[in-house]
Every structure is written in C-alpha cells, then in structure tokens.
Design a protein around this motif. Structure first.
Motif, short mmCIF file in Angstrom:
data_model
loop_
_atom_site.label_atom_id
_atom_site.label_comp_id
_atom_site.label_asym_id
_atom_site.label_seq_id
_atom_site.Cartn_x
_atom_site.Cartn_y
_atom_site.Cartn_z
N LYS A 1 60.84 54.77 46.26
CA LYS A 1 59.82 55.79 46.55
C LYS A 1 58.40 55.40 46.12
CE LYS A 1 63.07 59.61 46.63
NZ LYS A 1 64.21 58.71 46.92
N PRO A 2 57.88 54.29 46.63
CA PRO A 2 56.47 53.97 46.38
C PRO A 2 55.57 54.95 47.14
CG PRO A 2 57.36 52.50 48.03
CD PRO A 2 58.52 53.32 47.53
N LYS A 3 54.32 54.99 46.78
CA LYS A 3 53.37 55.90 47.43
C LYS A 3 52.59 55.22 48.56
CE LYS A 3 54.33 59.36 44.74
NZ LYS A 3 55.08 60.53 45.25
N LEU A 4 52.62 53.87 48.59
CA LEU A 4 51.86 53.14 49.60
C LEU A 4 52.44 51.75 49.76
CD1 LEU A 4 48.10 53.10 50.28
CD2 LEU A 4 49.11 50.93 49.62
N ILE A 5 52.35 51.21 50.97
CA ILE A 5 52.79 49.85 51.25
C ILE A 5 51.59 49.00 51.67
CG2 ILE A 5 54.05 48.40 52.93
CD1 ILE A 5 56.22 50.53 52.98
N ILE A 6 51.54 47.78 51.16
CA ILE A 6 50.61 46.78 51.66
C ILE A 6 51.44 45.69 52.32
CG2 ILE A 6 48.86 45.05 51.09
CD1 ILE A 6 48.05 46.77 48.71
N ALA A 7 51.27 45.52 53.63
CA ALA A 7 52.05 44.52 54.38
C ALA A 7 51.13 43.39 54.83
CB ALA A 7 52.72 45.18 55.58
N ILE A 8 51.55 42.15 54.55
CA ILE A 8 50.75 40.97 54.88
C ILE A 8 51.47 40.16 55.94
CG2 ILE A 8 49.57 38.93 53.97
CD1 ILE A 8 50.91 41.23 51.41
N ASP A 9 50.73 39.72 56.97
CA ASP A 9 51.36 38.95 58.04
C ASP A 9 50.37 37.99 58.67
OD1 ASP A 9 53.41 38.14 59.68
OD2 ASP A 9 53.42 39.93 60.93
N SER A 10 50.90 36.92 59.26
CA SER A 10 50.11 36.03 60.10
C SER A 10 49.91 36.69 61.47
CB SER A 10 50.82 34.69 60.28
OG SER A 10 51.09 34.08 59.03
N LEU A 11 48.76 36.42 62.09
CA LEU A 11 48.45 37.04 63.38
C LEU A 11 48.26 35.98 64.46
CD1 LEU A 11 45.74 39.63 62.22
CD2 LEU A 11 48.21 39.98 62.39
N CYS A 12 48.42 36.41 65.69
CA CYS A 12 48.10 35.57 66.84
C CYS A 12 46.72 35.99 67.35
CB CYS A 12 49.16 35.73 67.93
SG CYS A 12 48.94 34.61 69.34
N SER A 13 45.77 35.08 67.30
CA SER A 13 44.39 35.42 67.62
C SER A 13 44.15 35.48 69.13
CB SER A 13 43.44 34.38 67.00
OG SER A 13 42.09 34.68 67.31
N LYS B 1 38.87 50.00 48.38
CA LYS B 1 38.29 51.21 48.99
C LYS B 1 39.33 51.93 49.85
CE LYS B 1 33.42 49.78 49.38
NZ LYS B 1 32.38 49.37 50.38
N ILE B 2 40.08 51.16 50.63
CA ILE B 2 41.08 51.78 51.51
C ILE B 2 42.25 52.32 50.69
CG2 ILE B 2 42.79 51.30 53.31
CD1 ILE B 2 40.89 49.64 54.74
N ILE B 3 42.68 51.57 49.67
CA ILE B 3 43.76 52.06 48.80
C ILE B 3 43.37 53.40 48.18
CG2 ILE B 3 45.03 51.62 46.66
CD1 ILE B 3 44.91 48.64 47.34
N ASP B 4 42.15 53.47 47.68
CA ASP B 4 41.69 54.68 47.00
C ASP B 4 41.55 55.88 47.93
OD1 ASP B 4 41.61 53.30 44.63
OD2 ASP B 4 39.44 52.94 44.66
N LYS B 5 41.48 55.64 49.24
CA LYS B 5 41.43 56.74 50.20
C LYS B 5 42.78 57.46 50.29
CE LYS B 5 37.98 54.81 53.42
NZ LYS B 5 37.05 55.94 53.59
N HIS B 6 43.87 56.75 49.89
CA HIS B 6 45.21 57.26 50.15
C HIS B 6 46.00 57.64 48.90
CE1 HIS B 6 45.09 56.37 54.45
NE2 HIS B 6 44.49 55.24 54.14
N ILE B 7 45.78 56.96 47.78
CA ILE B 7 46.59 57.22 46.57
C ILE B 7 45.72 57.21 45.33
CG2 ILE B 7 48.73 56.30 47.56
CD1 ILE B 7 48.25 53.73 45.96
#
Length: 251
Positions: free
Chosen positions: A132-144, A49-55
């Motif tokens: 020149k991609p149109k969108l980036i998906i970045a994955i990371d570990s978080l500190c809660s 859903k979020i991807i489709d909002k942008h590209i």
C-alpha cells in the motif's frame, strides 16, 4: 513544462489531464561533470514538484524499474533501481538506525513478459495491494519520434506509463486508473524506429512525402527495425546515474 487542466486541453493535445515536463540536454557522454550535476539538480527539482502535488513528505513511495536488464537500450529502468536508496525495510526493522523524517522507499524490477510470463500490471498491482504505497515512480526507456532526442532528454509526467508502448508491444498501463494511486512516469528515449530515421533524412534533404506513406510502406515490407546508437552502453550508464541520483535527491 506543459500542464493540461481540462477536457479541451486533452482534445487539443491528445494527452490526458496532468503535468508533462521535458528536460533537454546535450549528449550525455559529452557534458562536463559540472553540467551533469546541474542536470541532476534540475531533474530532481522538477520531479520533487510533481511528487509534492500528490503526496505528503512522509508517504511511502514504490519505485518500479521497467524494461529488460539484459537488453542494453531497454535496461534503464532496471539499472536505475539498482542505485536507488531503499529504506522501507530499515524503517520497519531498524527504525532507530534511520532518521525519523526519512521517507519509506521500496523498489521492484518486474522484468518483461517474455521472461516472466506475467504482465507488469499484475506484478505491480499485487505489490500495491500488499504494501500500500501512496505513489509509484516508474522508469522506462522510450522509443523516440525525433532523432534529435535520443539520449538527450528526460521526460516526466504524472499520468502514468505504458510498458512496451514505444515499440508496439503494449501492455496494460500503469496509472492511477489501473492501480488506484498516482503514477509518475520517467522516460528517456534510447531507441527509434527505422521509419523515423527515413522521415528525418528526407526532411533534411527537403524531399516532401507524407509520414503515413513512409510508415505504411515500411510496414508493408516488414521493415520493423528499432535502432540505437553504437555507444549505447556508455550512454545508458551515464543517464542511469543522472536519473537515479535525481530520484534519490528528490526523495
């Protein structure tokens, strides 16, 4: 789901204009195969859903796996990239071997500043400028900031991500402002700091003391500990499968 649409919302919630989704679930190594598949489907649906909002459906996407492959709690991003279905090279060199409607996907694991000597933004910006991609998906570990959320939630937003931000090792953010294209951040809390444990414990015991007082005292005594569950190896393996399968499905 939270959507911030204007400056008033930004001020009230101390977050940027954009979409924020949190998917909560039970401890990942205690759920059934069927429930894990349901989690993958929910995550994939929300991400799409979020991807489709942008590209559009045929725009190229770059996957960025943040973190340190050799530090288990911080290895989520790099391990997810290992399971992503990469298609960009096939579309370039063997287009007849792939469905013409398949999206072009590339991926990179930039590593961490301590091992590369290069800021993550410098590596990613160089790639963006070249392919020149149109969108980036970045994955990371978080500190809660909540002990209940460790390895029990997936957070998605389209406002970017700050590598190392959760443990105070902040680098320049990956966002549309810095890279010129939308950045969707996907994070899973895998660690928490000692102050959070103390605060949550005192709350359980109904002992009233301000959070700032606890944090300041711990900093004063240099109690700069980051804690992760003892079964983190299996937890990372399971959540890696959920995130990678969900991304592949959404693309």
């Amino acid at each position: 789901r939270v959507e911030i649409t204007n400056k008033n919302g930004e001020r009230a919630l101390q977050k940027r204009i954009g979409n924020y989704i949190t998917i909560d679930f039970k401890k990942i190594n205690n759920i059934t195969v069927e429930k894990e598949q349901t989690l993958i489907e929910i995550f994939s649906k929300e991400l799409k859903k979020i991807i489709d909002k942008h590209i559009s459906n045929d725009d190229e996407i770059l996957i960025v796996g943040l973190g340190n492959l050799y530090a288990t709690p911080d290895s989520l991003g790099a391990k997810v990239v290992q399971n992503i279905e990469i298609t960009r090279h096939i579309k370039i060199y063997l287009p007849e071997a792939i469905n013409k409607n398949t999206r072009s996907v590339s991926a990179v694991t930039p590593g961490v500043l301590g091992t590369t000597g290069i800021e993550t933004i410098e590596i990613v910006k160089g790639i963006v400028d070249n392919i020149k991609p149109k969108l980036i998906i970045a994955i990371d570990s978080l500190c809660s900031k909540n002990i209940e959320r460790i390895n029990k939630s997936i957070q998605i937003s389209d406002t970017g991500i700050i590598p190392g931000g959760g443990v105070g090792n902040k680098q320049e953010e990956l966002s549309e402002e810095t890279l010129g294209i939308p950045v969707i951040g996907i994070g899973v809390p895998t660690v928490l700091d000692a102050a959070t444990i103390v605060i949550d414990t005192l709350n359980v015991c109904n002992i009233e003391i301000s959070q700032n007082e606890i944090i300041n005292k711990m900093k004063l005594n240099n109690f700069n500990f980051v804690v992760t569950p003892k079964e983190i190896d299996s937890l990372i393996e399971n959540i890696t499968n959920v995130v990678s399968e969900g991304i592949n499905s959404s693309l």
